[in-house]
Write an enzyme that holds these catalytic residues in place. Sequence first.
Site, PDB file in Angstrom:
ATOM      1  N   GLY A   1       0.713  -1.232  -0.325  1.00  0.00           N
ATOM      2  CA  GLY A   1      -0.255   0.071  -0.238  1.00  0.00           C
ATOM      3  C   GLY A   1       1.035   1.281   0.046  1.00  0.00           C
ATOM      4  O   GLY A   1       1.841   0.972   0.309  1.00  0.00           O
ATOM      5  N   GLY A   2       0.296   2.641  -0.122  1.00  0.00           N
ATOM      6  CA  GLY A   2       0.905   3.018   0.033  1.00  0.00           C
ATOM      7  C   GLY A   2       1.771   3.791   1.656  1.00  0.00           C
ATOM      8  O   GLY A   2       2.721   4.623   0.763  1.00  0.00           O
TER       9      GLY A   2
ATOM     10  N   VAL B   1       3.740  -5.753   3.318  1.00  0.00           N
ATOM     11  CA  VAL B   1       2.872  -6.601   3.823  1.00  0.00           C
ATOM     12  C   VAL B   1       3.174  -7.862   3.610  1.00  0.00           C
ATOM     13  O   VAL B   1       2.981  -7.975   2.653  1.00  0.00           O
ATOM     14  CB  VAL B   1       1.232  -6.105   4.175  1.00  0.00           C
ATOM     15  CG1 VAL B   1       0.785  -7.077   5.681  1.00  0.00           C
ATOM     16  CG2 VAL B   1       0.914  -5.172   4.722  1.00  0.00           C
TER      17      VAL B   1
ATOM     18  N   ASP C   1     -10.832   4.638   9.275  1.00  0.00           N
ATOM     19  CA  ASP C   1     -11.110   3.727   7.846  1.00  0.00           C
ATOM     20  C   ASP C   1     -11.795   2.796   7.741  1.00  0.00           C
ATOM     21  O   ASP C   1     -11.415   1.597   7.231  1.00  0.00           O
ATOM     22  CB  ASP C   1     -10.157   4.177   7.382  1.00  0.00           C
ATOM     23  CG  ASP C   1      -9.853   3.050   5.373  1.00  0.00           C
ATOM     24  OD1 ASP C   1     -10.807   4.147   5.143  1.00  0.00           O
ATOM     25  OD2 ASP C   1      -8.744   3.143   5.415  1.00  0.00           O
TER      26      ASP C   1
END
Length: 679
Positions: free
Chosen positions: A24-25, A29, A137
């Site tokens: 991701g940004g 992971v 989020d």
Amino acid sequence: MEPLQRGDPERVGPYRLLGRLGAGGMGVVYLGRSRAGRAVAVKVVRRSFAGDARYAERFRREVAAARRVTGTFTAPVLDADPDAVPPWLVIAYLPGLSLREAVLAFGPLPAASVRPLAAGVAEALAAIHRAGVVHRDLKPGNVMLTAGGPRVIDFGVARPEDAVTITRTGAHIGTPGFMAPEQLRGDRAGPAADVFAMGATLAYAATGTEPFGAGAPRSRDLRAMTARADLDAITEPWLREVVGACLRAEPADRPSAVEVLEMVGEDIPSLFAAGWFPAPIADEIERRAADTSAVTEVPVEQLHAATAPPDATRPGGRRAFLLGAGAVAGALAVGGAGLRAWPSGGPRTPGFPGPSPAPEPSERWTRRVADALPKIKAADGVVLASGAIDDGGERSTVGAIDSRTGSILWDRYGGLSGLLHGGVAYLSLGGALGAVRARTGQDLWHYETPSGESPALEMAIVGSVLCYGSDPVAGLDLADRRRGWKSEIVGEVVLLAADGLLIALSTEAMIGMDPRTGRSRWTRPIDDGNDPVGADGLVFSWDRFGTLHAVRTDSGALAWKREHLTGFSMQAGGGRVYAEGRDGEVLALETRTGRPVWSRTVARLQDDPAAQATACCLSGATLYVACANENLYALDVADGRVQWSYRAGATARIAPVSADGLVFVGMEDGRVRALAPPP
């Protein structure tokens, strides 16, 4: 799971890394294994953030807060080293699938499953809020369905302030369609913002659609801020009450997570068994849990061999690859990074095209015309491209390319835009208009616009009148090049020629104008209309909420409208209008009635505001669709079947153009590419 890439570490702290779960940004992971053999998710922060002292301090503070969360239905932080270079943290690995994955693959959950889901998510939020943490989020992608019940992941861990950028002034943490009004306004987002997101998540689980629609982030935001939730598909009274209460516009009017638990009630099955899941989801969770156990027990050397690219010439190569690739398929999403692929033979979203059909189009030529994404038009053997060039002082340019060979025919520096009509290129040249022979570049005439007027980027030819400008709009007679009229229209204007009328779209209305006099024939109020197309006696336009309006050109009367679409791009012709229904979904509607004819999902773009939209071009029996996943799709207009696809690269969702038997796409680096469709 994907194999480790060159440059990936083999070990982080005491954890051995087995493969990539996603990126991701904020970071990458990995699936990891502790010294005791426990499967864990290891999140490693990107080095670009690790060097930021302010970010490092925030990461340290919020990891400490996340460690205080000990709720049953959360994914606990097991270990972390915020002072490492780069920083990392370890979260319990949850074999299962996200709520979004489950709904996409198996459809909405029955009411009997939504009730325990609501209880588990509410209890998780209550634990998070007790620890002084706000999730900020929550969404279907951050709710994992596991054998031990639903788990809320990715709570309160530091991420850069601009982690999710919305197409409005300012930047916020969150996902369009799930952010509370106070988040969108830039106000403080407290626990009530998480409750709002929980309401939207439960609505999605029960219906398979988001309550504020899909598509353009701006449209979702406006629907959320004005409480325009679509809950018609929720039929259970208790669930409608819970979701409606969570989605109230004012934070003080929403229940707390504990109060939602009370509203859900106590008559729910045990969440620590898979019995409350529909059978297909329970089976998939069990399969993934078994695969996780298998992969963590395999020696690391064998696992690397299993996940290496298969050797087609070696017997059993494909089988070995599938065993490795399917071992941890789609198990966890942390920090916006999750595996999106199903293993071979697993479920697929209906309509998702899957592997590209053969044959593929051939590349005829590629020509660089600007330093950034060019806008293109094509007709009669000419491709007209406009863009910007930075040659020490940025300038605009408009040029013509031979569609067959890719050679430059001519160009005009200072040109802003242009259109092709009857073998002539009409150009906007800043404070002037110009007409040029499309093939040769021969100047035909030049018209200096009066003071206070500018052709800007908008032009349309209706009959013998060239209409141009934006606040004001004016008409130029092509026979004698005299301006015939000027009309003051408030705000930025988009122009379209349709059925002998000039259609002007302003921030307030759609206006049907006489092209000879500039007088208004009719006015139809539309809030910030854009991207108009005309066909079959109708003009189609989006408003800022993503509602599609079909307006009669003869009277301005509304023929029909369809809400909760994306509000980005469309095409019309042959009795149909083609628009984006949800993210990555192309929807064909009857022009006269708005009734759906077919839909085709060409890409999964959920939870990625920077990549939500498609842009299309209609050419005969083919609809060309440029998608934010960097692919170009050719769809059969009869039923939406994918005829072929092409990896076009970053086109920034600009619509392709088709002419002379070729398809032309503008590239983000300023190139134009010509493709010949396969026979």
